[in-house]
Design a protein around this motif. Structure first.
Motif, PDB file in Angstrom:
ATOM      1  N   THR A  47       4.653   7.859   5.446  1.00 33.52           N
ATOM      2  CA  THR A  47       3.838   7.054   4.612  1.00 33.52           C
ATOM      3  C   THR A  47       3.723   5.492   5.102  1.00 33.52           C
ATOM      4  O   THR A  47       2.804   5.039   5.079  1.00 33.52           O
ATOM      5  CB  THR A  47       4.169   7.074   3.095  1.00 33.52           C
TER       6      THR A  47
ATOM      7  N   LEU B 140       4.895   5.854  -5.068  1.00 36.08           N
ATOM      8  CA  LEU B 140       5.159   6.177  -6.341  1.00 36.08           C
ATOM      9  C   LEU B 140       4.057   7.169  -7.117  1.00 36.08           C
ATOM     10  O   LEU B 140       4.423   7.849  -8.009  1.00 36.08           O
ATOM     11  CB  LEU B 140       5.171   4.739  -7.001  1.00 36.08           C
ATOM     12  N   ALA B 141       2.995   7.049  -6.658  1.00 25.47           N
ATOM     13  CA  ALA B 141       1.688   7.898  -7.268  1.00 25.47           C
ATOM     14  C   ALA B 141       2.165   9.447  -6.793  1.00 25.47           C
ATOM     15  O   ALA B 141       1.874  10.167  -7.533  1.00 25.47           O
ATOM     16  CB  ALA B 141       0.332   7.392  -6.441  1.00 25.47           C
ATOM     17  N   ALA B 142       2.879   9.505  -5.666  1.00 28.15           N
ATOM     18  CA  ALA B 142       3.060  10.981  -5.244  1.00 28.15           C
ATOM     19  C   ALA B 142       4.267  11.420  -5.803  1.00 28.15           C
ATOM     20  O   ALA B 142       4.644  12.542  -5.483  1.00 28.15           O
ATOM     21  CB  ALA B 142       3.146  10.834  -3.696  1.00 28.15           C
ATOM     22  N   GLY B 143       5.213  10.576  -6.637  1.00 25.21           N
ATOM     23  CA  GLY B 143       6.433  11.008  -6.951  1.00 25.21           C
ATOM     24  C   GLY B 143       7.404  11.037  -6.310  1.00 25.21           C
ATOM     25  O   GLY B 143       8.245  11.727  -6.522  1.00 25.21           O
TER      26      GLY B 143
ATOM     27  N   GLU C 204       2.949   2.020  -3.416  1.00 24.83           N
ATOM     28  CA  GLU C 204       1.860   2.259  -4.384  1.00 24.83           C
ATOM     29  C   GLU C 204       1.615   3.915  -4.185  1.00 24.83           C
ATOM     30  O   GLU C 204       1.621   4.688  -4.920  1.00 24.83           O
ATOM     31  CB  GLU C 204       0.609   1.472  -4.309  1.00 24.83           C
ATOM     32  N   ARG C 205       1.335   4.475  -2.772  1.00 23.93           N
ATOM     33  CA  ARG C 205       1.173   5.670  -2.469  1.00 23.93           C
ATOM     34  C   ARG C 205       2.446   6.670  -2.836  1.00 23.93           C
ATOM     35  O   ARG C 205       2.304   7.941  -3.381  1.00 23.93           O
ATOM     36  CB  ARG C 205       0.539   5.797  -1.266  1.00 23.93           C
TER      37      ARG C 205
ATOM     38  N   SER D  82       0.816  -1.212   0.060  1.00 26.15           N
ATOM     39  CA  SER D  82      -0.101   0.065  -0.221  1.00 26.15           C
ATOM     40  C   SER D  82       0.850   1.374  -0.057  1.00 26.15           C
ATOM     41  O   SER D  82       0.495   2.036  -0.659  1.00 26.15           O
ATOM     42  CB  SER D  82      -0.851  -0.007   1.318  1.00 26.15           C
TER      43      SER D  82
END
Length: 248
Positions: A220, A128-131, A125-126, A122
């Motif tokens: 995170t 990488l999505a946030a850059g 994923e968060r 989880s």
């Protein structure tokens, strides 16, 4: 000149043909070559490694009765001083001990944030999505995910430092549910590694990724661990099933 050029082209052609005819490694040989290359890639990234135990069925190669961390611990009590990035030594170890796992000693070049697998997936994923730059990540067995980061180092004031093991006991989980921070004095099992029960340790993101500052991942990861610990199906963590770092 023309004759010499022709002879050179002929020689070059024969070499090319010979290279194409060379048998490529297959089966066990190919697997061993890949294993050594992965270990050397870790050394190239500056992370020191040392030989570790390996599984014998569901037992550990150390043959210690009731080994609490089968196939997950160093073979030498001197693992901290033995750990190295010397490629020649690592290749000698790997070739002479084809079944051995390897550990990497943390707290010198890198630390490892070790979290439950569900929380780690989880969080990854968060992130990488946030850059956010995420470094190497490994999956250990069916229950843990390892985030490799740059080390925070030893504080100038030695009194402000405490051993990694103090962050790894069950009684500390209330502050950081399910999270272990491997720093000075600790180690983790390094991919590729085999575990009892036909499990393994493998890279999700390889050692070619740059080591990030652990503080960029920590919020995170702790949030994901808190969600994991508070979920209905994981409301009670099985502390006994977790392999806490040993002072070996």
């Amino acid at each position: 000149m023309g004759a010499d050029s022709g002879r050179f082209r002929g020689t070059e052609s024969r070499i090319s043909q010979w290279l194409r005819r060379r048998p490529k490694p297959t089966g066990a040989e190919a697997g061993e070559t890949a294993r050594v290359e992965l270990l050397l890639a870790v050394a190239d990234a500056g992370m020191p490694i040392a030989p570790a135990a390996h599984p014998l069925g569901y037992r550990c190669s150390c043959e210690r009765i009731g080994c609490p961390t089968p196939a997950r611990h160093p073979v030498s009590f001197a693992w901290q001083t033995q750990s190295t990035t010397d490629s020649a030594q690592i290749e000698r170890w790997a070739r002479s001990q084809p079944l051995a796992n390897f550990i990497t000693a943390t707290g010198m070049i890198h630390d490892v944030l070790d979290v439950p697998l569900t929380a780690g997936r989880s969080a990854l994923e968060r992130l990488l999505a946030a850059g956010i730059d995420v470094g190497p990540v490994a999956q250990s067995g069916e229950d843990r995910m390892l985030f490799f980061t740059a080390t925070r180092g030893t504080p100038e004031d030695e009194d402000e430092w405490w051993p990694c093991e103090l962050d790894c006991h069950p009684e500390t989980l209330d502050a950081h549910p399910g999270l272990r921070w491997h720093c000075r004095g600790s180690y983790v099992l390094l991919p590729p590694a085999r575990l009892p029960g036909e499990l393994d340790v493998h890279w999700v993101r390889g050692p070619e990724y740059e080591l990030p500052d652990p503080l960029t991942l920590l919020e995170t990861l702790t949030d994901a661990c808190a969600r994991y610990a508070g979920s209905a199906e994981q409301s009670e963590l099985d502390h006994d099933s977790i392999a806490w770092p040993l002072s070996r």
